[in-house]
Each structure stands twice: as structure tokens, then as C-alpha cells.
Design an enzyme around this catalytic site. Structure first.
Site, PDB file in Angstrom:
ATOM      1  N   GLU A 257      33.382  49.077  37.498  1.00 34.57           N
ATOM      2  CA  GLU A 257      34.045  49.993  38.438  1.00 34.57           C
ATOM      3  C   GLU A 257      35.072  49.156  39.188  1.00 34.57           C
ATOM      4  O   GLU A 257      34.701  48.275  39.966  1.00 34.57           O
ATOM      5  CB  GLU A 257      33.016  50.604  39.387  1.00 34.57           C
ATOM      6  CG  GLU A 257      32.018  51.495  38.646  1.00 34.57           C
ATOM      7  CD  GLU A 257      30.906  52.037  39.528  1.00 34.57           C
ATOM      8  OE1 GLU A 257      29.912  52.503  38.958  1.00 34.57           O
ATOM      9  OE2 GLU A 257      31.035  51.973  40.763  1.00 34.57           O
TER      10      GLU A 257
ATOM     11  N   CYS B 183      37.166  52.104  47.399  1.00 37.35           N
ATOM     12  CA  CYS B 183      37.934  52.128  46.152  1.00 37.35           C
ATOM     13  C   CYS B 183      38.440  53.522  45.850  1.00 37.35           C
ATOM     14  O   CYS B 183      39.460  53.686  45.200  1.00 37.35           O
ATOM     15  CB  CYS B 183      37.075  51.630  45.006  1.00 37.35           C
ATOM     16  SG  CYS B 183      35.620  52.660  44.797  1.00 37.35           S
TER      17      CYS B 183
ATOM     18  N   GLU C 118      47.368  48.242  44.782  1.00 33.45           N
ATOM     19  CA  GLU C 118      46.233  48.546  45.647  1.00 33.45           C
ATOM     20  C   GLU C 118      46.277  47.634  46.882  1.00 33.45           C
ATOM     21  O   GLU C 118      46.342  46.409  46.746  1.00 33.45           O
ATOM     22  CB  GLU C 118      44.913  48.316  44.893  1.00 33.45           C
ATOM     23  CG  GLU C 118      43.706  48.671  45.734  1.00 33.45           C
ATOM     24  CD  GLU C 118      42.375  48.320  45.052  1.00 33.45           C
ATOM     25  OE1 GLU C 118      42.243  47.191  44.555  1.00 33.45           O
ATOM     26  OE2 GLU C 118      41.480  49.177  45.036  1.00 33.45           O
TER      27      GLU C 118
ATOM     28  N   LYS D 113      24.508  38.892  42.101  1.00 35.04           N
ATOM     29  CA  LYS D 113      25.382  37.983  42.848  1.00 35.04           C
ATOM     30  C   LYS D 113      26.164  38.872  43.811  1.00 35.04           C
ATOM     31  O   LYS D 113      27.161  39.485  43.441  1.00 35.04           O
ATOM     32  CB  LYS D 113      26.332  37.257  41.867  1.00 35.04           C
ATOM     33  CG  LYS D 113      26.766  35.880  42.327  1.00 35.04           C
ATOM     34  CD  LYS D 113      27.514  35.841  43.639  1.00 35.04           C
ATOM     35  CE  LYS D 113      28.959  36.255  43.488  1.00 35.04           C
ATOM     36  NZ  LYS D 113      29.640  36.388  44.806  1.00 35.04           N
TER      37      LYS D 113
HETATM   38  P1  NAD Z   1      36.370  40.938  43.896  1.00 34.03           P
HETATM   39  O1  NAD Z   1      36.659  41.296  42.492  1.00 34.03           O
HETATM   40  O2  NAD Z   1      37.195  39.906  44.542  1.00 34.03           O
HETATM   41  O3  NAD Z   1      34.873  40.430  44.055  1.00 34.03           O
HETATM   42  C1  NAD Z   1      33.776  41.201  43.646  1.00 34.03           C
HETATM   43  C2  NAD Z   1      32.631  40.285  43.271  1.00 34.03           C
HETATM   44  O4  NAD Z   1      33.017  39.537  42.131  1.00 34.03           O
HETATM   45  C3  NAD Z   1      32.255  39.275  44.341  1.00 34.03           C
HETATM   46  O5  NAD Z   1      30.849  39.152  44.354  1.00 34.03           O
HETATM   47  C4  NAD Z   1      32.917  38.000  43.852  1.00 34.03           C
HETATM   48  O6  NAD Z   1      32.284  36.824  44.287  1.00 34.03           O
HETATM   49  C5  NAD Z   1      32.780  38.151  42.354  1.00 34.03           C
HETATM   50  N1  NAD Z   1      33.740  37.411  41.548  1.00 34.03           N
HETATM   51  C6  NAD Z   1      35.016  37.086  41.868  1.00 34.03           C
HETATM   52  N2  NAD Z   1      35.589  36.386  40.850  1.00 34.03           N
HETATM   53  C7  NAD Z   1      34.658  36.294  39.870  1.00 34.03           C
HETATM   54  C8  NAD Z   1      34.651  35.716  38.571  1.00 34.03           C
HETATM   55  N3  NAD Z   1      35.714  35.093  38.060  1.00 34.03           N
HETATM   56  N4  NAD Z   1      33.524  35.815  37.839  1.00 34.03           N
HETATM   57  C9  NAD Z   1      32.437  36.458  38.322  1.00 34.03           C
HETATM   58  N5  NAD Z   1      32.373  37.011  39.547  1.00 34.03           N
HETATM   59  C10 NAD Z   1      33.481  36.952  40.314  1.00 34.03           C
HETATM   60  O7  NAD Z   1      36.391  42.302  44.708  1.00 34.03           O
HETATM   61  P2  NAD Z   1      36.173  42.506  46.277  1.00 34.03           P
HETATM   62  O8  NAD Z   1      37.359  41.926  46.968  1.00 34.03           O
HETATM   63  O9  NAD Z   1      34.816  42.036  46.648  1.00 34.03           O
HETATM   64  O10 NAD Z   1      36.187  44.096  46.407  1.00 34.03           O
HETATM   65  C11 NAD Z   1      37.365  44.841  46.559  1.00 34.03           C
HETATM   66  C12 NAD Z   1      37.825  45.373  45.215  1.00 34.03           C
HETATM   67  O11 NAD Z   1      36.754  46.078  44.606  1.00 34.03           O
HETATM   68  C13 NAD Z   1      38.947  46.364  45.308  1.00 34.03           C
HETATM   69  O12 NAD Z   1      39.848  46.146  44.251  1.00 34.03           O
HETATM   70  C14 NAD Z   1      38.256  47.706  45.109  1.00 34.03           C
HETATM   71  O13 NAD Z   1      39.072  48.736  44.611  1.00 34.03           O
HETATM   72  C15 NAD Z   1      37.198  47.339  44.137  1.00 34.03           C
HETATM   73  N6  NAD Z   1      36.088  48.291  44.189  1.00 34.03           N
HETATM   74  C16 NAD Z   1      35.968  49.209  43.188  1.00 34.03           C
HETATM   75  C17 NAD Z   1      34.950  50.149  43.240  1.00 34.03           C
HETATM   76  C18 NAD Z   1      34.800  51.216  42.198  1.00 34.03           C
HETATM   77  O14 NAD Z   1      33.793  51.922  42.222  1.00 34.03           O
HETATM   78  N7  NAD Z   1      35.731  51.373  41.283  1.00 34.03           N
HETATM   79  C19 NAD Z   1      34.058  50.139  44.294  1.00 34.03           C
HETATM   80  C20 NAD Z   1      34.221  49.185  45.300  1.00 34.03           C
HETATM   81  C21 NAD Z   1      35.244  48.260  45.234  1.00 34.03           C
HETATM   82  O1  6OD Z   2      29.292  56.498  45.532  1.00 31.72           O
HETATM   83  C1  6OD Z   2      29.206  55.673  44.612  1.00 31.72           C
HETATM   84  O2  6OD Z   2      28.248  55.662  43.812  1.00 31.72           O
HETATM   85  C2  6OD Z   2      30.264  54.696  44.431  1.00 31.72           C
HETATM   86  N1  6OD Z   2      30.148  53.903  43.342  1.00 31.72           N
HETATM   87  C3  6OD Z   2      31.259  54.608  45.336  1.00 31.72           C
HETATM   88  C4  6OD Z   2      32.288  53.670  45.259  1.00 31.72           C
HETATM   89  C5  6OD Z   2      33.046  53.440  46.336  1.00 31.72           C
HETATM   90  C6  6OD Z   2      34.070  52.452  46.326  1.00 31.72           C
HETATM   91  O3  6OD Z   2      34.386  51.784  47.279  1.00 31.72           O
END
Ligand code: NAD
Ligand code: 6OD
Length: 486
Positions: free
Chosen positions: A254, A288, A390, A178
């Protein structure tokens, strides 16, 4: 204008409900395409297809053949590199130079790296003594976990989705993905590549839609999903974990971060400025692992702030195809609103705005887009929302410190624990401070540099589990203990 359908059992299909939603460019809000909105029917069909594929050719395929097919997926992405690039840029508005160096190459590498890694998969084996003297051979085998639900975010769409799909398939699982509602394009295109290179139908499935009470939640709730791997916000991770508890399904998360950079007076200042510019502003701050809190040792504080300000003011915002552009827009108007609400909060909390803090003037239709200025603040205390929460935008707060112990305490004073960057030329200090940082990944004099075989993930509220190399193979397989009496 594109039409983004679900990819289920090897075919592109519309939603049973007939529902679609708009996909708009964050550059100028122009309409890019219509996305089919999946519901319970599509999730059900995708999970059944994934289950069926496990029982078919894929489930009994030799590892070497699977590995060969995944190398073909990597080659398929590279063959259609420009299409992937165009699709990723259209969805995100990020500079072409960035996506062509990071997003698309890593999308391909995520398949080739795990296609190789799975060939070295090993388990333990012991010889047991038995009372009758014949002994026993006790060993473990790895089997795929089954159907994996993959839920991915919008900031590095192809990179972060394939970072999960690559190892999941390498280990012999099947997946239902998804993707983020903001970025449907490259995941859809990957469906075409899967068919082109001969991945059996049902192994890779995609259902588009939203999160809560939509395709995302329906996927996490589906009893046919054996494990869930998720990248996104911490609060979303909590919601998914509640669903995964039903049926005691495994999760790998993550999540968010509020990452610090520690700049010691003994650093190479040119390198620290260059590295901090990247870690704060790359991908318009939507990484992130990016830095949002910068701690600078007092003797170099004023110089560091002045130099970071000068560098930030040289950043050029603009459309992806302009080669001189450093920063694109944020992902959406909603996200722009969120980031701007922090820009307002900073003023209310009494921050000193070193640069930025508003919306840039953009030419023509781009004025409709999701743009914000690169922003630097100083002067806030530890309890400020700017320092604690964040933001996920092109901004950072810079604060002075006087002692190593003090900066370690400040840096760790957060519910998150994803990443950290330390800038120092003192080797002993680098080791000492690195060992004290409560974060999944600690960079010294670098940022975003990493071998994909090493463990990746977050501490505290930044995640659960580690992926990368053997750590991915561990999550995407289950161990079975076999004991044979000889
Ligand atoms: P989000 O959590 O809003 O959405 C991520 C995904 O989850 C989307 O596909 C969304 O449709 C889905 N989703 C949302 N609510 C859901 C639910 N209740 N059940 C199942 N699926 C659901 O995140 P975003 O806004 O797309 O991305 C930004 C966030 O992601 C930031 O907080 C960022 O730090 C984090 N992030 C973390 C990493 C990491 O590696 N730690 C990497 C990239 C992004
Ligand atoms: O490099 C990767 O494998 C990874 N998971 C990066 C995450 C980036 C976050 O925005």
C-alpha cells in the site's frame, strides 16, 4: 522516559550491538525515549523465532482457538486503551480526539474482524468423472504462507501495522514487524498484550530500526521470510520489491497517493466543504488517502475556495490534550522540512496562496516542534510539482474545470491511483464518473468510510494487491490443490 526494546520470541531484548536512537516528540522535540536499533542479528533471531513458532503449538492450532486468541488480543488492546492512546499521541503528536476515535479502536478491530473472517474461509471443490467410472474429488485447501515480514509507516502506526498483523495471524502465519523508526511505542506495547493473552512465543516479533541498510532492509532480504507486506512510500516499495525478487517472495504493497476530489456544481456544498476539510487536513494531511488535488466546477469555484479558506482558517493547531485542537504537528523536523520545501516551490511556481504557506507561531517550547500552517493554493498548471508530487502535509491545490470529461482526464493524470472523492447529488453522474476513475477506492459524498471486508489497495504506483476481508485471507494463505481418486 521510555525504553523501546525489540520483542523476540516472547521476550523484550536489547540490541546485540548496544546501539540505540532517540525518539522525540514532534510537538516540542522533547525526548520521549530511547529505541534499540536492530541489525542483522536481531532480524535473524526474530525470523528464527517466527519459524520455530510455526513448527510448534501455533502451527497446529485449530482455527477456532486462533480466532479466540485474536479476539483476546483485541480485548487486550481495549483493556489498555488509554496506554495505547498515550503511547500513540506521544510518538505522533496527533490530537487525542482523533487517536481515540480512529487509531486505537481500529487497532483492536483489525484483530476482531479477521478473527471472525477466518472462520468463514472457504475453497472450491469439484467432482471429476474418471474413465473407470469411480470418479475423483478435487478440492483446494488453504495453508498459511509462513513467516510474514511486516513493514509499517508512522502516520497511523497501530492502525496500519495491525491491519497486516491481524489477518496474517488469523491465517496461522507468524510475523516479524519492523515499525517506523518514528513511532516505536504502540507496536512495542502490543508485544506485552500478546504475552498477556497467551499468544505463543515467536508468533509476533518486533525489531526496531531504520529502513535502508538497517532492520527494514535486512528483514526484506532475509531468506527465511516467505512474504512481505508493506505500507509506505512508492520508492521504498520499489526497493523492497527488488529484495523480494530474490527467492521469488510474494508482496502486498500500500503505497503513496496524490488523490483528487471532484466537486461538481450539483453537489451539496455544505457536505462537500465538510468532507473536503476532513480529507485534506485530517491527521495534519498525513493520510495516504487524503486529498491534495481539488477540482471544482467553475460556477461554484469562487464560493468553494472562499468557504474552504474560511474553514481552514478556523482550524486550531496545538498539543494533543487540548480538546479544542484540530491539528497536531507533522511527524518530524525532517518531514516539516520536506513539506515546507513544497510551500516554497509553490511560491516559485507562481501559486496564489489562498491561506497559510508558512510556519505558525507556537507558544513556548512548541516553537521547536514540526508545525506547518494549513495551506491552500490555486493558480498552478498540471505540470507543477505541487499538483503532481505527493506532499503528505495539510495542504491542497484547487483548480476549476468546465466539463465532466475534462475533470476525469485531469484527475487520472497522475502516476498514482490510490483514492478519489466525488461530490455530486446526480446519481447517474456518480456511477459514471466512479467507473472511470483510476483509483483503488472511490468515495461518493464521503471519505474514509469503508467496510473492512471490502478490497483495499492502490492502482498504478499506489500499490500491488488488495487486502481486506477475503482479499487479506488470499494474500496471507497459499492454496494447495488436492485431487483424490475415489
Ligand atoms: P517510508 O516508505 O519512508 O517508510 C515506511 C517503512 O519502511 C518504515 O518502517 C521504514 O523504516 C521502512 N523502510 C524505509 N526504507 C526501507 C528499505 N529500503 N527497506 C525496507 N524498509 C524500509 O514511508 P513513511 O514516510 O513511513 O510513510 C509515508 C508514506 O507512506 C507516504 O508516501 C504515504 O502515502 C504512504 N502510505 C501509504 C498508505 C496506503 O495505504 N497506501 C498508508 C499509509 C502511508
Ligand atoms: O483503513 C485502512 O485499512 C487503511 N489501510 C488506511 C490507510 C490510510 C493511509 O494513511
Amino acid at each position: 522516559m521510555g525504553e523501546f526494546k525489540h520483542f523476540i520470541n516472547g521476550a523484550f531484548v536489547s540490541s546485540a550491538s548496544g546501539k540505540t536512537f532517540e525518539n522525540r516528540s514532534p510537538v516540542d522535540l522533547s525526548l520521549i525515549g530511547m529505541v534499540h536499533e536492530g541489525g542483522e542479528a536481531e532480524i535473524d533471531a526474530a525470523v528464527s523465532a517466527a519459524r520455530g513458532a510455526l513448527d510448534g503449538e501455533w502451527g497446529s492450532m485449530a482455527t477456532a482457538k486462533r480466532s479466540e486468541l485474536l479476539h483476546a488480543v483485541a480485548a487486550g488492546i481495549n483493556r489498555r486503551f488509554d496506554e495505547f492512546l498515550d503511547a500513540e499521541i506521544a510518538d505522533t503528536g496527533k490530537p487525542r480526539s482523533l487517536a481515540s476515535h480512529i487509531d486505537i479502536p481500529r487497532g483492536a478491530a483489525n484483530f476482531s474482524v479477521f478473527a471472525d473472517a477466518v472462520k468463514g474461509e472457504a475453497t472450491e471443490s469439484f467432482h471429476l468423472d474418471t474413465p473407470d467410472g469411480t470418479g475423483a474429488l478435487n478440492y483446494a485447501i488453504r495453508v498459511p504462507k509462513g513467516v510474514i515480514g511486516v513493514i509499517s509507516p508512522w502516520n497511523l502506526p497501530l492502525l496500519l501495522m495491525t491491519w497486516k498483523v491481524g489477518p496474517a495471524l488469523a491465517c496461522g502465519n507468524t510475523v516479524v514487524v519492523k515499525p517506523s523508526e518514528e513511532t516505536p511505542a504502540t507496536t512495542t506495547l502490543l508485544g506485552e498484550v500478546m504475552n498477556e493473552v497467551g499468544i505463543p512465543a515467536g508468533v509476533f516479533n518486533v525489531v526496531h530500526g531504520f529502513g535502508s541498510n538497517s532492520a527494514g532492509e535486512f528483514l526484506t532480504r532475509h531468506p527465511g521470510v516467505d512474504a512481505i507486506t508493506f505500507t509506505g512510500e512508492t520508492r521504498t516499495g520499489e526497493a523492497i520489491m527488488r529484495e523480494a525478487a530474490v527467492g521469488v517472495r510474494d508482496v502486498s504493497f500500500e503505497l503513496g497517493g496524490k488523490n483528487p476530489a471532484l466537486i461538481f456544481a450539483d453537489c451539496d456544498l455544505d457536505k462537500a466543504i465538510e468532507g473536503t476539510m476532513r480529507s485534506v487536513f485530517a491527521n495534519c494531511g498525513q493520510v495516504c488517502l487524503g486529498t491534495e488535488r481539488v477540482y471544482v466546477e467553475r460556477p461554484i469555484f469562487d464560493e468553494f475556495v472562499a468557504r474552504l479558506k474560511a474553514a481552514a482558517e478556523k482550524l486550531k493547531l496545538g498539543a494533543p490534550d487540548d480538546d479544542s485542537v484540530n491539528l497536531g504537528p507533522l511527524i518530524s523536523k525532517e518531514h516539516q522540512e520536506k513539506v515546507l520545501s513544497y510551500y516554497e516551490k509553490a511560491k516559485i511556481e507562481g501559486a496564489i496562496v489562498i491561506t497559510g504557506g508558512g510556519v505558525p507561531d507556537m507558544p513556548g517550547e512548541q516553537a521547536n516542534g514540526a508545525w506547518v500552517e494549513p495551506t491552500i493554493w490555486t493558480g498552478l498548471g498540471e505540470n507543477s510539482a505541487i499538483v503532481r508530487e505527493e506532499i503528505f502535509g495539510p495542504c491542497c491545490h484547487i483548480q476549476p474545470f468546465d466539463a465532466e470529461d475534462e475533470v476525469v482526464r485531469l484527475a487520472n493524470e497522475t502516476p498514482y491511483g490510490l483514492a478519489c472523492a466525488i461530490w455530486t447529488e446526480n446519481l447517474s453522474r456518480a456511477h459514471r464518473v466512479a467507473s472511470k476513475m483510476e483509483a483503488g477506492i472511490i468515495w461518493v459524498n464521503s471519505w474514509f468510510l469503508r467496510d473492512l471486508r471490502t478490497p483495499f489497495g492502490g492502482s498504478k504506483q499506489s500499490g500491488i494487491g488488495r487486502e481486506g476481508g477475503v482479499h487479506s485471507l488470499e494474500f496471507y494463505t497459499e492454496l494447495r490443490n488436492v485431487c483424490i481418486k475415489l
